[in-house]
Design a protein around this motif. Structure first.
Motif, PDB file in Angstrom:
ATOM      1  N   PRO A  41       0.940  -1.270  -0.065  1.00 34.47           N
ATOM      2  CA  PRO A  41       0.030  -0.011  -0.066  1.00 34.47           C
ATOM      3  C   PRO A  41       0.886   1.204  -0.053  1.00 34.47           C
ATOM      4  N   SER A  42       1.961   1.225   0.499  1.00 32.41           N
ATOM      5  CA  SER A  42       2.971   2.500   0.687  1.00 32.41           C
ATOM      6  C   SER A  42       3.704   2.691  -0.732  1.00 32.41           C
ATOM      7  N   TYR A  43       3.401   3.704  -1.339  1.00 24.18           N
ATOM      8  CA  TYR A  43       4.265   3.726  -2.568  1.00 24.18           C
ATOM      9  C   TYR A  43       5.804   4.009  -2.364  1.00 24.18           C
ATOM     10  N   THR A  44       6.212   4.553  -1.110  1.00 25.20           N
ATOM     11  CA  THR A  44       7.342   4.846  -0.865  1.00 25.20           C
ATOM     12  C   THR A  44       8.374   3.392  -0.487  1.00 25.20           C
ATOM     13  N   LEU A  45       7.560   2.740   0.115  1.00 21.29           N
ATOM     14  CA  LEU A  45       8.101   1.098   0.533  1.00 21.29           C
ATOM     15  C   LEU A  45       8.303   0.526  -0.613  1.00 21.29           C
ATOM     16  N   THR A  46       7.131   0.348  -1.522  1.00 22.34           N
ATOM     17  CA  THR A  46       7.169  -0.327  -2.820  1.00 22.34           C
ATOM     18  C   THR A  46       8.244  -0.050  -3.862  1.00 22.34           C
ATOM     19  N   HIS A  47       8.685   1.355  -3.911  1.00 22.37           N
ATOM     20  CA  HIS A  47       9.754   1.735  -4.657  1.00 22.37           C
ATOM     21  C   HIS A  47      10.980   2.066  -3.926  1.00 22.37           C
ATOM     22  N   PRO A 106      10.214  -3.185   6.218  1.00 20.51           N
ATOM     23  CA  PRO A 106      10.576  -3.907   5.118  1.00 20.51           C
ATOM     24  C   PRO A 106      11.729  -3.498   4.331  1.00 20.51           C
ATOM     25  N   ARG A 107      12.211  -2.362   4.585  1.00 25.44           N
ATOM     26  CA  ARG A 107      13.376  -1.847   3.933  1.00 25.44           C
ATOM     27  C   ARG A 107      14.576  -2.790   3.852  1.00 25.44           C
ATOM     28  N   GLY A 108      14.889  -2.779   2.456  1.00 25.61           N
ATOM     29  CA  GLY A 108      16.389  -3.601   2.444  1.00 25.61           C
ATOM     30  C   GLY A 108      16.003  -5.118   2.124  1.00 25.61           C
ATOM     31  N   TRP A 109      14.601  -5.349   2.149  1.00 28.97           N
ATOM     32  CA  TRP A 109      14.246  -6.761   1.760  1.00 28.97           C
ATOM     33  C   TRP A 109      13.897  -6.863   0.475  1.00 28.97           C
ATOM     34  N   GLU A 110      14.088  -8.184  -0.336  1.00 23.84           N
ATOM     35  CA  GLU A 110      13.830  -8.387  -1.709  1.00 23.84           C
ATOM     36  C   GLU A 110      13.235  -9.660  -1.892  1.00 23.84           C
ATOM     37  N   VAL A 111      12.618  -9.852  -2.988  1.00 27.13           N
ATOM     38  CA  VAL A 111      12.217 -11.178  -3.390  1.00 27.13           C
ATOM     39  C   VAL A 111      13.038 -11.509  -4.778  1.00 27.13           C
ATOM     40  N   PHE A 112      13.431 -12.734  -4.816  1.00 30.81           N
ATOM     41  CA  PHE A 112      14.087 -13.360  -6.136  1.00 30.81           C
ATOM     42  C   PHE A 112      13.439 -14.455  -6.830  1.00 30.81           C
ATOM     43  N   VAL A 113      13.311 -14.020  -8.054  1.00 24.98           N
ATOM     44  CA  VAL A 113      12.391 -14.962  -8.959  1.00 24.98           C
ATOM     45  C   VAL A 113      13.448 -15.801  -9.798  1.00 24.98           C
ATOM     46  N   PRO A 114      13.745 -17.281  -9.359  1.00 22.63           N
ATOM     47  CA  PRO A 114      14.920 -18.002 -10.197  1.00 22.63           C
ATOM     48  C   PRO A 114      14.695 -18.368 -11.654  1.00 22.63           C
ATOM     49  N   ARG A 124       2.253  -3.923 -16.548  1.00 28.65           N
ATOM     50  CA  ARG A 124       2.479  -2.382 -17.250  1.00 28.65           C
ATOM     51  C   ARG A 124       3.965  -2.073 -16.818  1.00 28.65           C
ATOM     52  N   VAL A 125       4.153  -1.133 -17.434  1.00 31.36           N
ATOM     53  CA  VAL A 125       5.629  -0.486 -17.354  1.00 31.36           C
ATOM     54  C   VAL A 125       5.111   1.084 -17.398  1.00 31.36           C
ATOM     55  N   ARG A 126       5.603   1.501 -16.071  1.00 28.08           N
ATOM     56  CA  ARG A 126       5.316   2.922 -15.891  1.00 28.08           C
ATOM     57  C   ARG A 126       6.482   3.787 -15.398  1.00 28.08           C
ATOM     58  N   ALA A 127       6.248   5.111 -15.613  1.00 27.84           N
ATOM     59  CA  ALA A 127       7.263   6.063 -14.817  1.00 27.84           C
ATOM     60  C   ALA A 127       7.075   6.173 -13.298  1.00 27.84           C
ATOM     61  N   VAL A 128       8.253   6.409 -12.600  1.00 32.21           N
ATOM     62  CA  VAL A 128       8.145   6.454 -11.156  1.00 32.21           C
ATOM     63  C   VAL A 128       9.091   7.836 -10.864  1.00 32.21           C
ATOM     64  N   ARG A 129       8.694   8.261  -9.506  1.00 32.46           N
ATOM     65  CA  ARG A 129       9.372   9.375  -8.983  1.00 32.46           C
ATOM     66  C   ARG A 129      10.728   9.134  -8.832  1.00 32.46           C
ATOM     67  N   GLN A 130      11.778   9.706  -9.135  1.00 32.87           N
ATOM     68  CA  GLN A 130      13.160   9.318  -9.189  1.00 32.87           C
ATOM     69  C   GLN A 130      13.884   9.677  -7.790  1.00 32.87           C
ATOM     70  N   VAL A 131      12.971  10.221  -6.896  1.00 29.80           N
ATOM     71  CA  VAL A 131      13.846  10.641  -5.647  1.00 29.80           C
ATOM     72  C   VAL A 131      13.182   9.888  -4.474  1.00 29.80           C
ATOM     73  N   THR A 132      12.537   8.638  -4.925  1.00 30.25           N
ATOM     74  CA  THR A 132      12.082   7.712  -3.903  1.00 30.25           C
ATOM     75  C   THR A 132      13.021   6.643  -3.346  1.00 30.25           C
ATOM     76  N   GLY A 133      13.051   6.474  -2.033  1.00 31.19           N
ATOM     77  CA  GLY A 133      13.788   5.394  -1.260  1.00 31.19           C
ATOM     78  C   GLY A 133      15.018   5.833  -0.817  1.00 31.19           C
ATOM     79  N   TRP A 134      15.861   5.103  -0.439  1.00 29.40           N
ATOM     80  CA  TRP A 134      17.141   5.274   0.159  1.00 29.40           C
ATOM     81  C   TRP A 134      18.432   5.049  -0.521  1.00 29.40           C
ATOM     82  N   ARG A 135      19.423   5.212  -0.282  1.00 27.73           N
ATOM     83  CA  ARG A 135      20.752   4.999  -0.915  1.00 27.73           C
ATOM     84  C   ARG A 135      21.791   4.525   0.011  1.00 27.73           C
ATOM     85  N   TYR A 136      22.537   3.566  -0.714  1.00 23.41           N
ATOM     86  CA  TYR A 136      23.644   3.046   0.218  1.00 23.41           C
ATOM     87  C   TYR A 136      22.926   1.914   1.178  1.00 23.41           C
TER      88      TYR A 136
END
Length: 269
Positions: A41-47, A106-114, A124-136
């Motif tokens: 539900p959170s846009y920030t966490l999703t991206h 859930p920050r830093g978690w990931e799912v891997f599809v083998p 769908r493929v869509r544009a996203v805000r480029q300032v979302t999320g954390w660095r490092y």
């Protein structure tokens, strides 16, 4: 059906729309597949991964690729750090969504599809805000950035200025060549080994160097200096480097000969 988002450079968007997502990434065990994250539900966490991945992305930024997988699809889920308690676990796609959504952070978690993701599974493929999320890493804001060679990204915006402001004691940036040559001259005759090794360490970061000004160190009585000389000039493309390495390859001390062998410049001959 479980919904996930995969972040990728915008240059890949057309290919993904036409043929899906290649299994170009590798997990900790070396298996090929696709990294993604559940749509929450959170846009920030999703991206949340966007700013970190953008450090290595293309000039046009990243896009979000939404994909649907069967609830029973085998995937792995875990924290990127793979620490105890956060290691990747084999689950179904629906269980990966449930576990991630239930996390307090859930920050830093990931799912891997083998496997690769097919065109039919692209929602769908869509544009996203480029300032979302954390660095490092999550919660890195407010902490001093590390400028070691393992953490820094060559060519990253502001990286050169950051390295000059916070030079790393081992990885530089290195002092100017005239400064290093002056330190070698001031070290004395035959020269203090610690001072000479430090100067040679910085000179070894260059692709070329003043070979004629430091070749005399091949006669230094301390073998650690001669070994440091071999390690420093090994990567150089300066004319005369290989004859000097051949000379050091005949050094009576084993550590010096090993330093030359480590440069892998002389081959088997």
């Amino acid at each position: 059906m479980a919904m996930f988002v995969h972040l990728t450079p915008a240059a890949n968007a057309a290919r993904i729309r036409g043929s899906g997502i290649r299994a170009a990434s590798r997990d900790g065990d070396g298996a090929r597949g696709v990294f993604c994250f559940p749509v929450l539900p959170s846009y920030t966490l999703t991206h949340q991964w966007l700013r970190e991945l953008a450090r290595h992305g293309g000039p046009r930024g990243l896009v979000a690729v939404h994909l649907r997988l069967p609830d029973s699809e085998p995937v792995t889920v875990g924290h990127y750090s793979n620490r105890p308690g956060r290691a990747h676990t084999a689950v179904t796609a629906s269980e990966a969504v449930r576990r991630t959504a239930a996390l307090e952070d859930p920050r830093g978690w990931e799912v891997f599809v083998p496997r690769a993701v097919t065109r039919a599974e692209i929602h769908r493929v869509r544009a996203v805000r480029q300032v979302t999320g954390w660095r490092y890493f999550p919660d890195s804001n407010g902490r001093e950035p590390c400028t070691c060679s393992g953490c820094r990204v060559r060519g990253e915006y502001g990286s050169q200025r950051l390295r000059r402001r916070r030079p790393h004691p081992i990885d530089g940036p290195a002092p100017a060549t005239p400064v290093l040559l002056r330190r070698i001259a001031e070290a004395g005759d035959p020269g203090d080994p610690a001072e000479l090794r430090a100067a040679l360490h910085w000179l070894g970061m260059r692709r070329r160097g003043p070979l004629a000004r430091i070749a005399h160190l091949a006669d230094h009585p301390d073998p650690t200096v001669r070994a440091a000389l071999a390690e420093a000039v090994g990567p150089w493309r300066t004319p005369g480097t290989e004859p000097l390495l051949r000379r050091l390859a005949q050094d009576p001390h084993e550590d010096v000969r090993e330093a030359v062998a480590f440069t892998d410049r002389l081959g088997d001959g």
